[in-house]
Design an enzyme around this catalytic site. Sequence first.
Site, PDB file in Angstrom:
ATOM      1  CG  ASP A  15      32.901  33.344  45.869  1.00 36.35           C
ATOM      2  OD1 ASP A  15      33.361  33.645  46.996  1.00 36.35           O
ATOM      3  OD2 ASP A  15      33.572  33.315  44.821  1.00 36.35           O
TER       4      ASP A  15
ATOM      5  CG  ASP B 179      27.270  33.430  39.599  1.00 38.52           C
ATOM      6  OD1 ASP B 179      27.074  33.740  40.792  1.00 38.52           O
ATOM      7  OD2 ASP B 179      27.949  34.122  38.810  1.00 38.52           O
TER       8      ASP B 179
ATOM      9  CD  GLU C 121      33.856  32.094  40.019  1.00 33.85           C
ATOM     10  OE1 GLU C 121      33.573  32.641  38.953  1.00 33.85           O
ATOM     11  OE2 GLU C 121      33.901  32.702  41.096  1.00 33.85           O
ATOM     12  CD  GLU C 122      29.511  29.757  39.515  1.00 36.17           C
ATOM     13  OE1 GLU C 122      30.083  30.865  39.534  1.00 36.17           O
ATOM     14  OE2 GLU C 122      28.938  29.267  40.518  1.00 36.17           O
TER      15      GLU C 122
ATOM     16  CG  ASP D 124      34.485  33.836  36.480  1.00 36.65           C
ATOM     17  OD1 ASP D 124      34.986  34.791  37.117  1.00 36.65           O
ATOM     18  OD2 ASP D 124      33.305  33.443  36.625  1.00 36.65           O
TER      19      ASP D 124
ATOM     20  CG  LEU E  81      27.791  36.445  34.796  1.00 36.29           C
ATOM     21  CD1 LEU E  81      27.801  36.692  33.294  1.00 36.29           C
ATOM     22  CD2 LEU E  81      26.356  36.405  35.286  1.00 36.29           C
ATOM     23  CG  ASP E  82      34.895  38.507  36.641  1.00 35.01           C
ATOM     24  OD1 ASP E  82      35.379  38.020  37.678  1.00 35.01           O
ATOM     25  OD2 ASP E  82      35.006  39.715  36.323  1.00 35.01           O
TER      26      ASP E  82
ATOM     27  CD  GLU F 114      38.151  35.343  38.978  1.00 39.96           C
ATOM     28  OE1 GLU F 114      38.873  35.383  39.987  1.00 39.96           O
ATOM     29  OE2 GLU F 114      36.934  35.611  39.015  1.00 39.96           O
TER      30      GLU F 114
HETATM   31  P1  P6P Z   1      35.954  42.937  45.925  1.00 39.59           P
HETATM   32  C1  P6P Z   1      33.829  39.827  41.395  1.00 39.59           C
HETATM   33  O1  P6P Z   1      33.221  39.205  42.493  1.00 39.59           O
HETATM   34  C2  P6P Z   1      35.323  39.526  41.459  1.00 39.59           C
HETATM   35  O2  P6P Z   1      35.556  38.161  41.378  1.00 39.59           O
HETATM   36  C3  P6P Z   1      36.041  40.277  40.347  1.00 39.59           C
HETATM   37  O3  P6P Z   1      35.286  40.395  39.196  1.00 39.59           O
HETATM   38  C4  P6P Z   1      36.329  41.628  40.980  1.00 39.59           C
HETATM   39  O4  P6P Z   1      37.498  42.245  40.463  1.00 39.59           O
HETATM   40  C5  P6P Z   1      36.535  41.269  42.456  1.00 39.59           C
HETATM   41  O5  P6P Z   1      35.841  40.036  42.682  1.00 39.59           O
HETATM   42  C6  P6P Z   1      35.966  42.334  43.377  1.00 39.59           C
HETATM   43  O6  P6P Z   1      36.333  41.955  44.693  1.00 39.59           O
HETATM   44  O7  P6P Z   1      36.793  42.406  47.076  1.00 39.59           O
HETATM   45  O8  P6P Z   1      36.362  44.334  45.529  1.00 39.59           O
HETATM   46  O9  P6P Z   1      34.484  42.803  46.119  1.00 39.59           O
END
Ligand code: P6P
Length: 326
Positions: A65, A71, A94-95, A116, A118-119, A273
């Site tokens: 990503d 992040d 995650e980073e 994670d 910064l989710d 996650e």
């Molecule tokens: P999509 C944010 O990037 C994430 O990791 C989660 O927080 C979130 O539920 C999901 O991805 C969103 O994914 O495919 O809907 O963009």
Amino acid sequence: MDLPIQRTLARVIRQDEKEAQVATGEFSELMLAICYGIKVLSQMVQTAGFKGLYGYTGETNASGDKTQKLDEESHVVLEQVLGSAGCFGHMVSEERDEVLPVTRGSKSGKYVVAFDPLDGSSNIGTNIPVGTIFIIFKRLGIENEFLRPASDIVAAGYSVYGAQTSLVFCAGGPVRGFTLDTSLGEFVMTEPDIKAPESGNTYSVNEGNGWDWEANVQSYVNSLKTHERGKPYSGRYVGSLVADFDRTLKKGGIFMHPATKSKPTGKLRLLYEAMPVSYIAEKAGLLTSNGKQSILSLTPSSIHERTGFIVGTKKEMEWFNQAMAS
Ligand code: P6P
């Protein structure tokens, strides 16, 4: 005057530790370190706009990503705060591609933590809630400290940096909810024992991936949107796991980020996650699935392993499991 002193996070954790006969005090230190890191991140998210922290670094993370500046900054904060707490032997973020050895404080830390930092950061700059997710295991001194079954989880939790900064965590007992009192800089317990409802009236999924869903997922989602199961469900999708899960935990319904035909291993990460969120979910009475089995029946085979992830109230999840078995 009702002072919240009895309900501050520090008091609650120490009380829980006494009741659990976990007398080391190290767990309290660990949770207070995480709590401090979350306060720092909350402040950072709130001020990112005028501190030039929006935008991308030009790098990509372990999962491929694009890395946002926030992040990276969030990772640096947590690595420093948790690394210096003296409680952790190793960390996974995650980073970062690899497991991080703890180089500050006592290397004999009894725990290991994956997070994670910064989710939901793809939503940064739009004032949509984001958050931090963490999971903690006892350190065993083995090579694969993080490829552990759910039965080894010591604690897990998540924060949401939104209209308020909230922290939900469980250390084996009740699922507790805290709200940051910014006037005091203290997390105060506002939900001593979160229990999910038996059912809900919302479904939460990115319909933009609908073209790519397996047929039984498509038919299940359609059954919620029509009168097939009675009153149609309302759609709610933030695109930030911590926000979509927090709503599902407290209001009921179902959140889905299923594996798809083109991404059969799913998008969300199992270790930092889906597993921590599922630990909280199942302790509070929700059910979880990767599309075939409960998330907590899985053991990661690599630290950045992805998974399909579905979590929801009993009624909607029983329907989901029936649909997937058909
Ligand atoms: P999509 C944010 O990037 C994430 O990791 C989660 O927080 C979130 O539920 C999901 O991805 C969103 O994914 O495919 O809907 O963009």
